[in-house]
Structures are given as structure tokens and as C-alpha cells.
Write a protein that holds these residues in place. Structure first.
Motif, PDB file in Angstrom:
ATOM      1  N   SER A  24      17.131  19.430  -8.036  1.00 49.61           N
ATOM      2  CA  SER A  24      16.978  18.223  -9.352  1.00 49.61           C
ATOM      3  C   SER A  24      16.823  17.449  -7.437  1.00 49.61           C
ATOM      4  CB  SER A  24      18.590  17.808  -9.619  1.00 49.61           C
ATOM      5  OG  SER A  24      19.679  17.675  -8.588  1.00 49.61           O
ATOM      6  N   PHE A  25      16.705  17.995  -6.717  1.00 52.94           N
ATOM      7  CA  PHE A  25      16.506  17.360  -5.429  1.00 52.94           C
ATOM      8  C   PHE A  25      14.848  16.984  -5.322  1.00 52.94           C
ATOM      9  CE2 PHE A  25      19.366  18.282  -2.359  1.00 52.94           C
ATOM     10  CZ  PHE A  25      20.930  17.403  -3.106  1.00 52.94           C
ATOM     11  N   ASN A  26      14.257  15.755  -5.800  1.00 53.78           N
ATOM     12  CA  ASN A  26      13.159  15.006  -5.693  1.00 53.78           C
ATOM     13  C   ASN A  26      12.673  14.553  -4.160  1.00 53.78           C
ATOM     14  OD1 ASN A  26      11.016  15.459  -7.595  1.00 53.78           O
ATOM     15  ND2 ASN A  26      12.772  15.050  -8.628  1.00 53.78           N
ATOM     16  N   LEU A  27      11.342  14.880  -3.309  1.00 52.99           N
ATOM     17  CA  LEU A  27      11.533  13.709  -1.978  1.00 52.99           C
ATOM     18  C   LEU A  27       9.910  13.992  -2.105  1.00 52.99           C
ATOM     19  CD1 LEU A  27      12.392  15.500   1.166  1.00 52.99           C
ATOM     20  CD2 LEU A  27      10.285  14.951   1.340  1.00 52.99           C
ATOM     21  N   THR A  28      10.324  12.373  -1.680  1.00 51.88           N
ATOM     22  CA  THR A  28       8.401  11.766  -0.970  1.00 51.88           C
ATOM     23  C   THR A  28       8.238  10.608  -0.161  1.00 51.88           C
ATOM     24  OG1 THR A  28       7.816  12.218  -3.588  1.00 51.88           O
ATOM     25  CG2 THR A  28       6.508  10.305  -2.034  1.00 51.88           C
ATOM     26  N   GLY A  29       7.577  11.150   1.066  1.00 55.26           N
ATOM     27  CA  GLY A  29       7.632  10.409   2.183  1.00 55.26           C
ATOM     28  C   GLY A  29       6.656  10.964   3.131  1.00 55.26           C
ATOM     29  N   LYS A  30       6.470  10.001   4.874  1.00 57.89           N
ATOM     30  CA  LYS A  30       6.044   9.949   5.057  1.00 57.89           C
ATOM     31  C   LYS A  30       7.112  11.182   6.581  1.00 57.89           C
ATOM     32  CE  LYS A  30       2.992   6.452   6.958  1.00 57.89           C
ATOM     33  NZ  LYS A  30       2.264   5.886   7.760  1.00 57.89           N
ATOM     34  N   ALA A  31       5.878  11.474   7.601  1.00 58.57           N
ATOM     35  CA  ALA A  31       6.740  12.735   8.517  1.00 58.57           C
ATOM     36  C   ALA A  31       7.446  11.858   9.651  1.00 58.57           C
ATOM     37  CB  ALA A  31       6.694  13.757   8.718  1.00 58.57           C
ATOM     38  N   TRP A  32       8.939  11.973   9.726  1.00 55.54           N
ATOM     39  CA  TRP A  32       9.461  11.399  11.018  1.00 55.54           C
ATOM     40  C   TRP A  32       9.786  12.875  11.831  1.00 55.54           C
ATOM     41  CZ3 TRP A  32      13.047  12.157  13.986  1.00 55.54           C
ATOM     42  CH2 TRP A  32      13.133  11.507  15.802  1.00 55.54           C
ATOM     43  N   THR A  33       9.130  13.330  13.317  1.00 59.23           N
ATOM     44  CA  THR A  33       9.098  14.847  13.211  1.00 59.23           C
ATOM     45  C   THR A  33      10.214  15.276  14.853  1.00 59.23           C
ATOM     46  OG1 THR A  33       7.365  15.255  15.007  1.00 59.23           O
ATOM     47  CG2 THR A  33       6.946  15.642  12.025  1.00 59.23           C
ATOM     48  N   LEU A  34      11.025  16.348  14.874  1.00 55.26           N
ATOM     49  CA  LEU A  34      11.843  17.035  15.800  1.00 55.26           C
ATOM     50  C   LEU A  34      11.574  17.989  15.914  1.00 55.26           C
ATOM     51  CD1 LEU A  34      14.085  16.705  17.650  1.00 55.26           C
ATOM     52  CD2 LEU A  34      15.684  16.587  16.004  1.00 55.26           C
ATOM     53  N   ARG A  35      11.368  18.722  16.772  1.00 56.72           N
ATOM     54  CA  ARG A  35      10.985  20.267  17.100  1.00 56.72           C
ATOM     55  C   ARG A  35      12.256  20.975  18.238  1.00 56.72           C
ATOM     56  NH1 ARG A  35       6.508  20.862  19.700  1.00 56.72           N
ATOM     57  NH2 ARG A  35       7.277  20.955  21.236  1.00 56.72           N
ATOM     58  N   MET A  82       1.370  -1.272  -0.138  1.00 56.93           N
ATOM     59  CA  MET A  82       0.232   0.146   0.012  1.00 56.93           C
ATOM     60  C   MET A  82       1.142   1.105  -0.437  1.00 56.93           C
ATOM     61  SD  MET A  82      -3.135   1.866  -0.200  1.00 56.93           S
ATOM     62  CE  MET A  82      -3.955   2.945   0.367  1.00 56.93           C
ATOM     63  N   GLN A  83       1.845   1.292   0.837  1.00 61.65           N
ATOM     64  CA  GLN A  83       2.697   3.125   1.163  1.00 61.65           C
ATOM     65  C   GLN A  83       3.452   2.758  -0.022  1.00 61.65           C
ATOM     66  OE1 GLN A  83       4.202   3.824   4.836  1.00 61.65           O
ATOM     67  NE2 GLN A  83       6.584   4.449   3.696  1.00 61.65           N
ATOM     68  N   THR A  84       3.777   1.055  -1.182  1.00 66.33           N
ATOM     69  CA  THR A  84       4.799   1.909  -2.025  1.00 66.33           C
ATOM     70  C   THR A  84       3.870   2.315  -3.379  1.00 66.33           C
ATOM     71  OG1 THR A  84       5.944  -0.267  -1.806  1.00 66.33           O
ATOM     72  CG2 THR A  84       5.947   0.106  -3.679  1.00 66.33           C
ATOM     73  N   SER A  85       2.538   1.877  -3.289  1.00 67.93           N
ATOM     74  CA  SER A  85       1.120   1.990  -4.168  1.00 67.93           C
ATOM     75  C   SER A  85       1.280   3.665  -4.256  1.00 67.93           C
ATOM     76  CB  SER A  85       0.296   1.648  -4.035  1.00 67.93           C
ATOM     77  OG  SER A  85      -0.727   2.187  -4.969  1.00 67.93           O
ATOM     78  N   ILE A  86       1.014   4.286  -2.692  1.00 67.77           N
ATOM     79  CA  ILE A  86       0.922   5.640  -2.515  1.00 67.77           C
ATOM     80  C   ILE A  86       2.205   6.526  -3.047  1.00 67.77           C
ATOM     81  CG2 ILE A  86       1.202   7.361  -0.432  1.00 67.77           C
ATOM     82  CD1 ILE A  86      -0.681   5.296   0.966  1.00 67.77           C
ATOM     83  N   VAL A  87       3.234   5.820  -3.300  1.00 67.97           N
ATOM     84  CA  VAL A  87       4.829   6.561  -3.042  1.00 67.97           C
ATOM     85  C   VAL A  87       4.580   6.311  -5.039  1.00 67.97           C
ATOM     86  CG1 VAL A  87       7.968   6.169  -3.646  1.00 67.97           C
ATOM     87  CG2 VAL A  87       5.648   5.659  -1.171  1.00 67.97           C
ATOM     88  N   THR A  88       4.692   5.910  -5.575  1.00 69.80           N
ATOM     89  CA  THR A  88       4.550   6.100  -6.876  1.00 69.80           C
ATOM     90  C   THR A  88       3.467   6.988  -7.518  1.00 69.80           C
ATOM     91  OG1 THR A  88       5.071   3.501  -6.951  1.00 69.80           O
ATOM     92  CG2 THR A  88       3.844   4.673  -8.979  1.00 69.80           C
ATOM     93  N   ARG A  89       1.547   6.962  -6.606  1.00 73.67           N
ATOM     94  CA  ARG A  89       0.909   8.126  -7.229  1.00 73.67           C
ATOM     95  C   ARG A  89       1.439   9.118  -6.822  1.00 73.67           C
ATOM     96  NH1 ARG A  89      -4.687   6.029  -5.101  1.00 73.67           N
ATOM     97  NH2 ARG A  89      -5.224   7.872  -6.107  1.00 73.67           N
ATOM     98  N   LEU A  90       2.449   9.953  -5.401  1.00 75.93           N
ATOM     99  CA  LEU A  90       2.609  10.906  -5.114  1.00 75.93           C
ATOM    100  C   LEU A  90       3.967  12.040  -6.321  1.00 75.93           C
ATOM    101  CD1 LEU A  90       2.489  10.604  -1.568  1.00 75.93           C
ATOM    102  CD2 LEU A  90       1.336  11.940  -2.813  1.00 75.93           C
ATOM    103  N   ASP A  91       5.009  10.491  -6.868  1.00 78.15           N
ATOM    104  CA  ASP A  91       5.698  10.521  -7.282  1.00 78.15           C
ATOM    105  C   ASP A  91       5.710  10.828  -9.044  1.00 78.15           C
ATOM    106  OD1 ASP A  91       7.906   9.656  -5.532  1.00 78.15           O
ATOM    107  OD2 ASP A  91       8.408   8.479  -6.084  1.00 78.15           O
TER     108      ASP A  91
END
Length: 217
Positions: free
Chosen positions: A39-50, A1-10
Motif C-alpha cells: 500500500s506504500f506510495n512515494l513521490t518526491g525529489k531525491a536526497w542521496t547518500l552512498r 510549482m513543486q506541489t503541481s508536479i507532485v500532484t501530477r506524479l501522484d
């Protein structure tokens, strides 16, 4: 499922997603957070730090990078500070080795050459050499943060390209993807029509260009 989401977002640009979330009335565009290299591209889920400024008890940059999983995006809220860095060479090298999707910072980074050498995507407000050690302290991990004026929750999705960075709330992902894909397809039709010699005015009218991002509720 996550791979499919990344593909669609990309397959979608930040502009596709920005227009879709404008229609859905979702604040998503991270102001002034840009890629170190276009040229940088980025797709993924957030891991957060403040981070916050140091107090009488001193600073702490935190040892967290070894705990992240491949495909996650490190989201660092340094409160838009431009006077001290919170990301550098050793973090870049480790993140690239662990196959993280990238790092985004409301603030600045350093050791840019390493990121370029490893093709590791970093999105930030810029770069400078001054260390954050003894100047910042960890205030929260895996908690809501702010990134370019946008609230980011752990596990929200991020998409970055040469135009900047957008945040897709996890709970709105399916709806955002559907609308963004509709907008992307409409603009592809318009481009094809232009290539075929159709006047831009007519091509836009045929595919409802001027209302693609307009809220419908």
C-alpha cells in the motif's frame, strides 16, 4: 510549482511512467527495489547518500536526517548489500516527524513494524535485523548513486507504488510527464471501452495500445 508536479506524479502509476520512459529511451526501473507494504506510495525529489564497506579507519553511519526538508526522498545506495542494514526505527521516526516523502534503499532496512505503524514508505531489497554500525561507512552525500541498476542524481524525482520504483531524471521531467499522461489517458479510454462491452482487441486497436511505449525517434 513543486506541489503541481507532485500532484501530477501522484495521479500516475509506476507502470504509466515506466512505459513513458521506455518510449523516451530512459532507463528508469529500479530492479528488485520494492515497498515493505504494497500500500506504500512515494513521490518526491531525491536526497542521496552512498555507503561503502569499512576500512581500517572504521565505520560511520552518518547523522544527516535532521538536515532534510519535508517532501524529500532519502535515497541510500548501500551497494545492494543484504548482510547489513542502513535504516531503522530511529531514522523512520525522525523522517516521519519531519514529513519526508519516504526512503529508498539499494540494500535492506530493519524495524519494519515502526514503518508500518507510522505508514512511512520504505522501498528496499528486504529487511533484516543486523546493524550497519561498524560495518559501513559514508562515502558520499548528495552525489550520484545507483539504485537497482539506475543512476540517481540529487533532485531527480522518484515515484513508488505497489509495482516498485522508478526514477525520473530532473532534466526530463516535463517530457516524461506529458508522455505518461498520454499513456494513462489512452489506457483509461481502453478500460472504459471494455466496461462498455467493446472487445479488448478492438479497444486496444482503437487507442494504439501496442505502440504506446514504443520509441518514436
Amino acid at each position: 510549482m513543486q506541489t503541481s508536479i507532485v500532484t501530477r506524479l501522484d495521479a500516475l502509476s509506476c507502470t504509466d511512467l515506466s512505459d513513458a520512459m521506455d518510449r523516451l529511451k530512459i532507463v528508469c526501473q529500479c530492479t528488485d527495489i520494492m515497498p515493505l507494504d504494497r500500500s506504500f506510495n512515494l513521490t518526491g525529489k531525491a536526497w542521496t547518500l552512498r555507503y561503502g564497506p569499512i576500512g581500517l579507519d572504521g565505520g560511520s553511519v552518518g547523522d544527516y536526517i535532521d538536515d532534510l526538508e519535508a517532501g524529500q526522498v532519502v535515497v541510500i545506495d548501500n551497494q545492494a548489500r543484504l548482510d547489513t542494514t542502513v535504516w531503522g526505527d530511529l531514522l523512520t521516526s525522525t523522517a516521519a516527524r519531519r514529513q519526508l516523502a519516504g526512503t529508498v534503499i539499494d540494500g535492506i532496512c530493519r524495524d519494519v513494524d515502526r514503518a508500518l505503524e507510522l505508514n512511512y514508505p520504505i522501498f528496499s531489497r528486504g529487511n533484516w535485523m543486523r546493524t550497519g554500525k561498524d560495518r559501513v561507512r559514508v562515502e558520499a552525500i548528495q552525489a550520484p548513486v545507483t539504485l537497482g541498476g539506475v543512476r540517481v542524481q540529487p533532485d531527480d524525482w522518484l515515484r513508488g507504488d505497489g509495482d516498485g520504483l522508478v526514477v525520473i531524471p530532473a532534466g526530463s521531467l516535463s517530457e516524461v510527464l506529458a508522455v505518461a499522461e498520454e499513456i494513462h489517458q489512452a489506457e483509461e479510454h481502453i478500460r472504459a471501452a471494455i466496461e462498455a462491452g467493446v472487445p479488448l482487441r478492438k479497444a486496444r486497436a482503437d487507442y494504439g495500445y501496442h505502440a504506446l511505449q514504443t520509441p518514436r525517434r
